[in-house]
Enzyme design. Structure first.
Site, PDB file in Angstrom:
ATOM      1  N   ASP A 187      -2.326  -2.876  -9.156  1.00  0.00           N
ATOM      2  CA  ASP A 187      -1.864  -1.362  -8.767  1.00  0.00           C
ATOM      3  C   ASP A 187      -0.773  -0.706  -7.960  1.00  0.00           C
ATOM      4  O   ASP A 187      -0.655  -2.015  -7.585  1.00  0.00           O
ATOM      5  CB  ASP A 187      -3.013  -0.136  -9.146  1.00  0.00           C
ATOM      6  CG  ASP A 187      -3.936  -0.180  -7.997  1.00  0.00           C
ATOM      7  OD1 ASP A 187      -3.549  -0.561  -6.645  1.00  0.00           O
ATOM      8  OD2 ASP A 187      -4.573   0.234  -7.670  1.00  0.00           O
ATOM      9  N   ASP A 238       1.493   1.995  -5.304  1.00  0.00           N
ATOM     10  CA  ASP A 238       0.856   3.126  -4.658  1.00  0.00           C
ATOM     11  C   ASP A 238       2.424   3.390  -4.710  1.00  0.00           C
ATOM     12  O   ASP A 238       2.772   2.285  -4.014  1.00  0.00           O
ATOM     13  CB  ASP A 238      -0.184   2.768  -3.819  1.00  0.00           C
ATOM     14  CG  ASP A 238      -1.538   2.795  -4.329  1.00  0.00           C
ATOM     15  OD1 ASP A 238      -1.950   3.193  -5.510  1.00  0.00           O
ATOM     16  OD2 ASP A 238      -2.243   1.867  -3.695  1.00  0.00           O
ATOM     17  N   ASP A 289      -5.150   2.218   7.072  1.00  0.00           N
ATOM     18  CA  ASP A 289      -7.088   1.540   7.548  1.00  0.00           C
ATOM     19  C   ASP A 289      -5.741   0.789   8.750  1.00  0.00           C
ATOM     20  O   ASP A 289      -5.826  -0.002   9.266  1.00  0.00           O
ATOM     21  CB  ASP A 289      -7.180   0.961   6.058  1.00  0.00           C
ATOM     22  CG  ASP A 289      -7.239   0.916   5.363  1.00  0.00           C
ATOM     23  OD1 ASP A 289      -6.180   0.541   5.143  1.00  0.00           O
ATOM     24  OD2 ASP A 289      -7.614   0.611   4.385  1.00  0.00           O
TER      25      ASP A 289
HETATM   26  P1  ATP Z   1      -6.409  -2.712  -4.051  1.00  0.00           P
HETATM   27  O1  ATP Z   1      -6.306  -4.391  -3.571  1.00  0.00           O
HETATM   28  O2  ATP Z   1      -7.964  -2.598  -4.001  1.00  0.00           O
HETATM   29  O3  ATP Z   1      -6.283  -1.072  -4.779  1.00  0.00           O
HETATM   30  P2  ATP Z   1      -5.808  -1.227  -1.475  1.00  0.00           P
HETATM   31  O4  ATP Z   1      -4.808  -1.612  -0.142  1.00  0.00           O
HETATM   32  O5  ATP Z   1      -4.491  -0.787  -2.474  1.00  0.00           O
HETATM   33  O6  ATP Z   1      -6.729  -2.447  -2.277  1.00  0.00           O
HETATM   34  P3  ATP Z   1      -6.644   1.635  -2.009  1.00  0.00           P
HETATM   35  O7  ATP Z   1      -7.390   1.868  -2.142  1.00  0.00           O
HETATM   36  O8  ATP Z   1      -5.655   1.171  -2.622  1.00  0.00           O
HETATM   37  O9  ATP Z   1      -6.707   0.273  -0.986  1.00  0.00           O
HETATM   38  O10 ATP Z   1      -5.831   1.700  -0.700  1.00  0.00           O
HETATM   39  C1  ATP Z   1      -4.337   2.012  -1.573  1.00  0.00           C
HETATM   40  C2  ATP Z   1      -3.822   2.528   0.581  1.00  0.00           C
HETATM   41  O11 ATP Z   1      -4.422   4.140   1.081  1.00  0.00           O
HETATM   42  C3  ATP Z   1      -4.802   1.628   1.599  1.00  0.00           C
HETATM   43  O12 ATP Z   1      -3.676  -0.242   1.229  1.00  0.00           O
HETATM   44  C4  ATP Z   1      -4.176   2.080   2.625  1.00  0.00           C
HETATM   45  O13 ATP Z   1      -3.203   1.757   3.342  1.00  0.00           O
HETATM   46  C5  ATP Z   1      -4.606   3.184   2.670  1.00  0.00           C
HETATM   47  N1  ATP Z   1      -5.970   3.377   2.629  1.00  0.00           N
HETATM   48  C6  ATP Z   1      -6.737   3.538   1.248  1.00  0.00           C
HETATM   49  N2  ATP Z   1      -7.779   4.027   2.064  1.00  0.00           N
HETATM   50  C7  ATP Z   1      -8.187   4.505   3.168  1.00  0.00           C
HETATM   51  C8  ATP Z   1      -8.883   5.032   4.488  1.00  0.00           C
HETATM   52  N3  ATP Z   1      -9.635   5.073   4.135  1.00  0.00           N
HETATM   53  N4  ATP Z   1      -8.458   5.694   5.325  1.00  0.00           N
HETATM   54  C9  ATP Z   1      -6.623   5.010   5.511  1.00  0.00           C
HETATM   55  N5  ATP Z   1      -5.581   4.915   4.553  1.00  0.00           N
HETATM   56  C10 ATP Z   1      -6.307   3.638   3.687  1.00  0.00           C
HETATM   57 MG    MG Z   2      -4.336  -0.221  -4.532  1.00  0.00          MG
END
Ligand code: ATP
Ligand code: MG
Length: 424
Positions: free
Chosen positions: A52, A54, A134
């Site tokens: 997905d 963002d 993160d």
């Molecule tokens: P996935 O492939 O699981 O979607 P993702 O890295 O996109 O991985 P998401 O949970 O969709 O993870 O979160 C999007 C972004 O938001 C992350 O890449 C990170 O930069 C930020 N993020 C998410 N959760 C946290 C957190 N608990 N603390 C700080 N930043 C966060």
């Molecule tokens: Mg994501």
């Protein structure tokens, strides 16, 4: 280096969602900033197709809502905007700022006395937003218009070194949000990256802080940990860092203590990972049934030794174990009911009563229960050759399997006595 031009990054535009590009274009046309961020950029750089997209912007949620007809503001802890484009939903977040900085609106950010962030809606600049993320590998900003990547946190360097590294001081970042420890483990398992040494060392110190996370959030995280096709390596890392204790302490203890349980649970995870890879259906109910089986079986064995009948023992043990686990992870009833059915079917499958064969085959949970039975046999229980018996029965009556209507809670083996209110 903080700007990686298109010619130097390996992003394949074919994998970039046109819907996400449209969102960025529209933000920029209205004179806001807009970048594709987070996991999508990480996955694109690694040559993988993101699941997905963002987008981050300096427009406030209200301003974003004003630009897109399909936008909805959601979330309390972090306000984000969902922009729908066809079947896709693009998550748009406003740059976050440092939560305790001077000049920030006081009520927008709130921290508990242990450092846990309760609210985090202070807006900031792109640089501040990057620092609040993160991991270094999750803090890169992709400009789909010119194809460049802004990499102020050295994410590319860690991708090259295959390292998961928390941004800033790891203990401070885990205290703010202990779920970050689970995220470190999840990405290390998924990407097959190592965990940078300070990022790792701080987990050993901060692990117990996960106890402060609300059960509903932990269950969401449980699904991300185990349903995404990397459950087996994830489980092994959680065990290594004693993080499984925060999700299901008794299971964690028994899995470490008894090799047959470790075999059973890792095998269940491995089978599920394979199903995800094959694009087959997977259900959290089966995973939970396998993960918590060591506890249910141990408790049920104790009850049997104390004189209870086998079916009744599994029933009571199952009830207890679900209730206890829900204190940590809020398992919704739509999963916990089938989990208990899968457990309760174990004794009935072991018994192989000829008169019950067709009913059992038709049971909606037969397949899942049979899969658990096989795992139990593979991990060294003998069980009266029940696995082979049920394989034969399925060959004999292939059209029956799983055809019965769902059982309801009321039909559990024991008739319930009206519950007496406890005094005092
Ligand atoms: P996935 O492939 O699981 O979607 P993702 O890295 O996109 O991985 P998401 O949970 O969709 O993870 O979160 C999007 C972004 O938001 C992350 O890449 C990170 O930069 C930020 N993020 C998410 N959760 C946290 C957190 N608990 N603390 C700080 N930043 C966060
Ligand atoms: Mg994501």
């Amino acid at each position: 280096m903080s700007l990686i031009p298109q010619a130097k990054n390996k992003i394949n535009r074919k994998y970039v969602s046109p819907a996400a590009i449209r969102v960025v274009e529209k933000l920029r046309a209205a004179d806001y900033e807009g970048y594709i961020v987070g996991g999508a950029v990480r996955d694109l750089i690694l040559g993988n197709k993101p699941k997905d997209f963002d987008v981050a912007t300096n427009a406030t949620p209200e301003e974003v809502k004003g630009l897109f007809r399909s936008a909805r503001i959601i979330g309390r802890r972090f306000q984000i905007v969902h922009v729908r484009d066809g079947r896709e939903i693009i998550e748009v977040t406003t740059y976050r700022g440092p939560h305790l900085s001077e000049g920030s609106i006081k009520s927008a950010s709130k921290q508990s006395d242990k450092g846990l962030l309760l609210r985090d809606n202070v807006y900031g600049t792109l640089a501040e937003d990057a620092a609040r993320r993160d991991l270094t590998i999750n803090a890169m900003y992709y400009n789909p218009i010119d194809g460049s990547v802004l990499d102020q946190m050295d994410g590319q360097k860690d991708i090259n070194a295959r390292l998961v590294r928390v941004l800033g001081d790891p203990q401070t970042r885990y205290r703010e949000d202990p779920v970050r420890m689970l995220r470190v483990v999840r990405f290390a398992a998924k990407l097959q990256f190592d965990i940078e040494s300070e990022t790792e060392a701080a987990i050993r110190v901060c692990g117990p802080l996960l106890a402060e996370i609300p059960p509903a959030r932990l269950f969401d995280e449980f699904l991300k940990l185990f349903m995404a096709g990397h459950g087996r390596p994830t489980l092994l890392l959680l065990l290594r860092y004693q993080l499984l204790d925060s999700l299901c302490p008794d299971a964690a203890f028994l899995i470490e203590k008894e090799p047959r349980f470790k075999t059973l649970v890792t095998q269940a995870m491995g089978n599920t990972d394979q199903r995800v890879k094959d694009g087959r259906h997977v259900t959290p109910a089966f995973l939970l049934a396998a993960l918590l089986w060591p506890v249910v079986q141990t408790r049920a064995d104790n009850l049997v030794r104390a004189g209870e009948a086998a079916a009744q023992a599994i029933h009571s043990a199952g009830q207890q174990v679900i209730a206890e686990t829900c204190q940590k992870m809020a398992i919704p009833k739509r999963f916990s009911f089938p989990v208990r059915e899968i457990w309760e079917l174990q004794t009935r499958l072991e018994r192989r009563q000829p008169k019950r064969v067709k009913d059992l085959l038709a049971d909606r949970r037969f397949r899942a229960a049979y899969d658990l039975l096989l795992l139990r046999e593979e991990s060294s229980e003998t069980l009266n050759n029940a696995g082979e018996f049920w394989e034969q029965q399925q060959l004999e009556y292939p059209d029956l399997v799983g055809t019965a209507p769902p059982r309801t809670e009321d039909k559990s083996p024991r008739r319930r006595r009206p519950r007496r209110k406890r005094e005092g």
